[in-house]
Design an enzyme around this catalytic site. Structure first.
Site, PDB file in Angstrom:
ATOM      1  N   LYS A  33       0.873  -1.432  -0.018  1.00  0.00           N
ATOM      2  CA  LYS A  33      -0.064   0.103   0.136  1.00  0.00           C
ATOM      3  C   LYS A  33       0.662   1.268  -0.111  1.00  0.00           C
ATOM      4  O   LYS A  33       0.516   2.374  -0.633  1.00  0.00           O
ATOM      5  CB  LYS A  33      -0.777  -0.014   1.198  1.00  0.00           C
ATOM      6  CG  LYS A  33      -0.360   0.258   2.533  1.00  0.00           C
ATOM      7  CD  LYS A  33      -1.580   0.325   3.507  1.00  0.00           C
ATOM      8  CE  LYS A  33      -0.906   0.454   5.224  1.00  0.00           C
ATOM      9  NZ  LYS A  33      -0.090   1.756   5.204  1.00  0.00           N
ATOM     10  N   GLU A 226      -4.256   4.524   6.241  1.00  0.00           N
ATOM     11  CA  GLU A 226      -4.547   3.799   7.209  1.00  0.00           C
ATOM     12  C   GLU A 226      -6.059   4.370   7.837  1.00  0.00           C
ATOM     13  O   GLU A 226      -6.408   4.843   8.928  1.00  0.00           O
ATOM     14  CB  GLU A 226      -3.754   3.932   8.666  1.00  0.00           C
ATOM     15  CG  GLU A 226      -2.410   3.410   8.351  1.00  0.00           C
ATOM     16  CD  GLU A 226      -2.092   2.011   8.234  1.00  0.00           C
ATOM     17  OE1 GLU A 226      -3.221   1.291   8.213  1.00  0.00           O
ATOM     18  OE2 GLU A 226      -1.130   1.351   8.128  1.00  0.00           O
ATOM     19  N   ARG A 614       2.654  -9.815  10.587  1.00  0.00           N
ATOM     20  CA  ARG A 614       3.868  -8.910  10.643  1.00  0.00           C
ATOM     21  C   ARG A 614       4.783 -10.158  10.190  1.00  0.00           C
ATOM     22  O   ARG A 614       6.191  -9.704   9.801  1.00  0.00           O
ATOM     23  CB  ARG A 614       4.225  -8.709  12.231  1.00  0.00           C
ATOM     24  CG  ARG A 614       3.455  -7.563  12.841  1.00  0.00           C
ATOM     25  CD  ARG A 614       2.930  -6.422  11.866  1.00  0.00           C
ATOM     26  NE  ARG A 614       1.783  -6.646  11.148  1.00  0.00           N
ATOM     27  CZ  ARG A 614       1.371  -5.960  10.186  1.00  0.00           C
ATOM     28  NH1 ARG A 614       2.256  -5.021   9.647  1.00  0.00           N
ATOM     29  NH2 ARG A 614       0.150  -6.556   9.528  1.00  0.00           N
TER      30      ARG A 614
END
Length: 782
Positions: A33, A226, A614
């Protein structure tokens, strides 16, 4: 086709090349992104859109800096310097420095950090004669912050019946008055707290038509990173700014919405399509970070959530290893396991320290990991500890600089008026505060007319000397840069000398910190000038604004060869080769405070989704069967999220780092376990304790009780109609009892202290359990 579009997949290119009209980019974890955002901005500029007309809002300074650097690299020029890219707080603070006077604030307003804000709250509580045990400053601050982020001002707060009733039930009926007094005190001090940077910018746009007109025309293209983390105040600001052109691009992932405690609402992204007509939606589902195994686990777990935008992450990366599930007997054993495994992986697979992250639900869990990493001599970096700018010596020095820029800053003045000591005691300061409040003046204004306040000769001399010194510093502001002023202040106040003379370890560290602060000011004053086609503001006020908005993470080198320790919230947006997801226990993760509603539980599940995604190559999930909480040893059950992971992708027989190897099928378990129909999870460890390790396993650390077999589901028990907890003060082995959850069982033994006994009970349907008697409701049957 332009070169910068070459490395994009089809969906990414679709998101980048869409120019006019609203667009929502649903970007799954690791789907590139940041690359899409930066390339989209570069593409807008390449199409002739002026960089001055583009606004990009992020949630971290790190993301903003990275985006600017990437855009400069793509375009090969310095045009990116003209972009408004930054966090909501930093961009709005930058604008307010020019516009604050329109809403009654000085343009050199002070920004209060959390400590400053809580200090003001303590002052207000004291002046209102309220008990700070009933009105805990931390709780009051959080309540006010929640109100501001929901765009509820003091007047509306005090006139809202439901809020008043809520405060009455919480035994804090004066909250509205405290909020109003706090807001008034900040205004009088010429200060804004972090939340005010959003609220006051909203008020500027809402109440000053020329400001709204100016910034709607300036920001023709708006991009928000976000977006799932935005709160109502941020949402309203974006709506106002984007109302004219509607070229609003939001990028986010509802599956990573984890900040409701900060006021963020997932509804902003779920309802974006209702806010604008003809919204283009682009799904980014190809992941470039993780193995397919890790993604399959993440996909399945998040699938249990009902409130979501459905997507399935996939990758061209390798299938990868299974997730390794580890069970230890205690939190200290968990810490030891993780440290031992890191050491083993470094030796066996040539990983570096920087390749590992240990992620946990709460900061309190870090202790066991820190101790064991130190024991192994493994370098690590803690995130979420005391940030550089929160250290006392730094805050002392910065308070002097704040007072030079804004003499109305009472919090700064109270901090430095007698530091270093100059004979101005608490009695004198209290009198100054009293006079200031009665006269509706700032403390500085009272100091300037101290002779009228009737102080004794010695005290008056000390106060006037302080005023003279500060005015001499202020005279430097117009003709000297920030560094020269700061260095002069440090020398003339003797702060630097006092710290230099303290030769203790702590004193040397404090002196070095002050030097580092001066170094940072020097570096800042000497950074390039050309920005937005004009000289950069290198004033002391601009520097203070910049450092106030820095976070703990901004002061740490992400490339340092250290293991990273942090909460999962702090890890969002980061990635690591190897991740340890620690403390997967019911009541810890998911947290007991966050599972009262479906919405809260789904946010906890999104948090688990974040920790899983992650990891790039390897993921360990661990939990401890016992952990000390508030001084008592508490027995834990494995987290429900462990059960939600696909069983075929979880390795429950991980043998590295001294773990007793087991296989998951019951028929393959040692005879001792198969005959012991109790808790199969602990029987292997009990066998070793009683009979010693099996042949060839002498070096195995028995505290690692196997890598967990499948999570045994509790057979739910329906309590007897006449169930009532018995007095368990004289509980004995051999007694038969009934437990609300586990059913009927026999007490095998009583351990622990007289004040905190622990019963080992063999339940008919749920096997052997260790129960803390004081916390369990047991009915003695016979």
């Amino acid at each position: 086709m332009q070169d910068y579009l070459q490395g994009l997949n089809d969906r990414q290119r679709e998101a980048v090349t869409h120019i006019n009209g609203p667009i929502m980019i649903v970007a799954g974890a690791g789907s590139g992104k940041t690359k899409v955002l930066t390339t989209r901005i570069a593409h807008l500029m390449a199409q002739g859109i002026d960089s001055f007309n583009i606004l990009a809002l992020t949630f971290t300074n790190k993301a903003a800096k990275e985006m600017k650097e990437r855009i400069e690299k793509i375009l090969g020029n310095n045009e990116a310097r003209n972009l408004y890219i930054g966090t909501f707080h930093s961009v709005f603070a930058r604008i307010l420095r020019f516009e604050a006077d329109k809403i009654g604030y000085p343009n050199n307003f002070t920004i209060y950090d959390t400590d400053d804000a809580k200090s003001v709250i303590k002052t207000v509580l004291n002046e209102m004669n309220l008990d700070d045990k009933q009105y805990k400053p931390n709780q009051v601050y959080n309540r006010i912050s929640a109100a501001k982020n929901a765009l509820v001002g003091p007047h509306e707060y005090m006139n809202d019946y439901a809020l008043q009733q809520e405060d009455m039930r919480a035994n804090r009926p004066a909250m509205g008055q405290i909020y109003a007094a706090y807001a008034q005190r900040c205004f009088k001090n010429g200060a804004m707290d972090f939340d005010d940077l959003l609220i006051k910018f909203y008020e500027l746009l809402k109440n000053v038509p020329e400001a709204l007109h100016k910034y709607q025309h300036k920001f023709k293209y708006i991009l928000i990173d976000e977006y799932q983390d935005t709160n109502p105040a941020q949402y309203e600001v974006i709506k106002l700014l984007g109302a004219m052109h509607e070229n609003v691009c939001v990028v986010g992932d509802d599956a990573q919405s984890i900040y409701s405690f900060r006021g963020a609402t997932i509804q902003n992204i779920l309802q974006f399509q209702k806010d604008y007509d003809n919204v283009k939606v682009v799904m980014l589902e190809q992941n470039y970070r993780s193995t397919q195994t890790i993604l399959n686990v993440a996909n399945q777990v998040i699938g249990f959530n009902k409130g979501q935008i459905e997507k399935k992450l996939f990758t061209d990366n390798s299938t990868g290893e299974k997730i390794k599930l580890i069970r230890t007997a205690s939190d200290n054993d968990e810490g030891r396991f993780v440290a031992d495994t890191i050491q083993e992986q470094k030796l066996r697979n040539h990983f570096n320290n920087r390749d590992f992250a240990i992620l946990y639900r709460t900061n309190a869990q870090s202790r066991a990991f820190e101790e064991n990493l130190r024991r192994m001599g493994i370098a690590y970096t803690m995130y979420g500890g005391t940030s550089f700018y929160s250290r006392k010596e730094i805050k002392d020095m910065v308070a002097y600089l704040r007072l030079l820029v804004n003499t109305n800053d009472d919090e700064a003045l109270k901090r430095v008026i007698n530091y270093p000591a100059r004979g101005i005691g608490k009695t004198t300061i209290d009198k100054l505060i009293l006079v200031a409040n009665e006269s509706n003046l700032s403390l500085w204004q009272v100091l300037e007319r101290a002779r009228e306040a009737g102080f004794r000769a010695g005290t008056l001399t000390a106060l006037e000397d302080f005023v003279t010194m500060m005015k001499s510093f202020m005279s430097m502001l117009q003709k000297n840069n920030a560094y020269d002023v700061a260095a002069h202040v440090g020398k003339q106040t003797t702060i630097i000398k006092e710290l230099f003379n303290d030769k203790s370890t702590e004193g040397v560290a404090r002196y070095e910190n002050i030097q580092e602060l001066l170094n940072s000011i020097k570096e800042w004053t000497e950074s390039p000038d050309n920005d937005e086609g004009e000289l950069v503001d290198k004033s002391l006020g601009a520097y203070l604004q910049q450092i106030t908005l820095l976070t703990d993470a901004d002061n740490k080198d992400p490339n340092a060869d250290t293991v990273k320790l942090m909460t999962i919230h702090a890890a969002k947006g980061l990635e690591f080769e190897c991740v340890f997801a620690a403390g997967l226990e019911e009541s810890l993760f998911p947290n007991a405070m966050a599972i009262n509603t479906r919405e809260e539980l789904e946010e906890e599940r999104r948090l688990f989704y974040v920790v899983v995604t992650r990891a790039k190559k390897r993921l360990w999930v661990s939990y401890a069967t016992s952990r000390y909480k508030f001084g008592s040893l508490v027995q834990n059950e494995p987290s429900r999220f462990i059960e939600e992971m696909p069983a075929e992708l979880v390795d429950r027989s991980f043998a590295g780092g001294g773990v007793l190897k087991q296989t998951s099928g019951f028929g393959n378990k040692p005879a001792f376990e198969r005959m012991n129909k109790g808790n199969a999870w602990s029987s292997a460890g009990q066998a070793e304790k009683k009979y010693g390790p099996p042949p060839g396993k002498e070096k195995t650390n028995p505290s690692y009780i196997g890598a967990t077999p499948p999570a045994n589901k509790v057979v739910e028990h329906k309590a007897s109609e006449d169930f009532a907890a018995s007095d368990t003060a004289d509980l004995k082995a051999g007694q038969r009892v009934e437990h609300l959850k586990f059913g009927f069982g026999e007490i095998l033994k009583i351990d622990g202290s007289a004040h905190n006994p622990m019963a080992t009970i063999k339940f008919e349907q749920n096997g052997e359990k260790k129960i803390l008697v004081n916390y369990a409701k047991l009915r003695i049957v016979e």
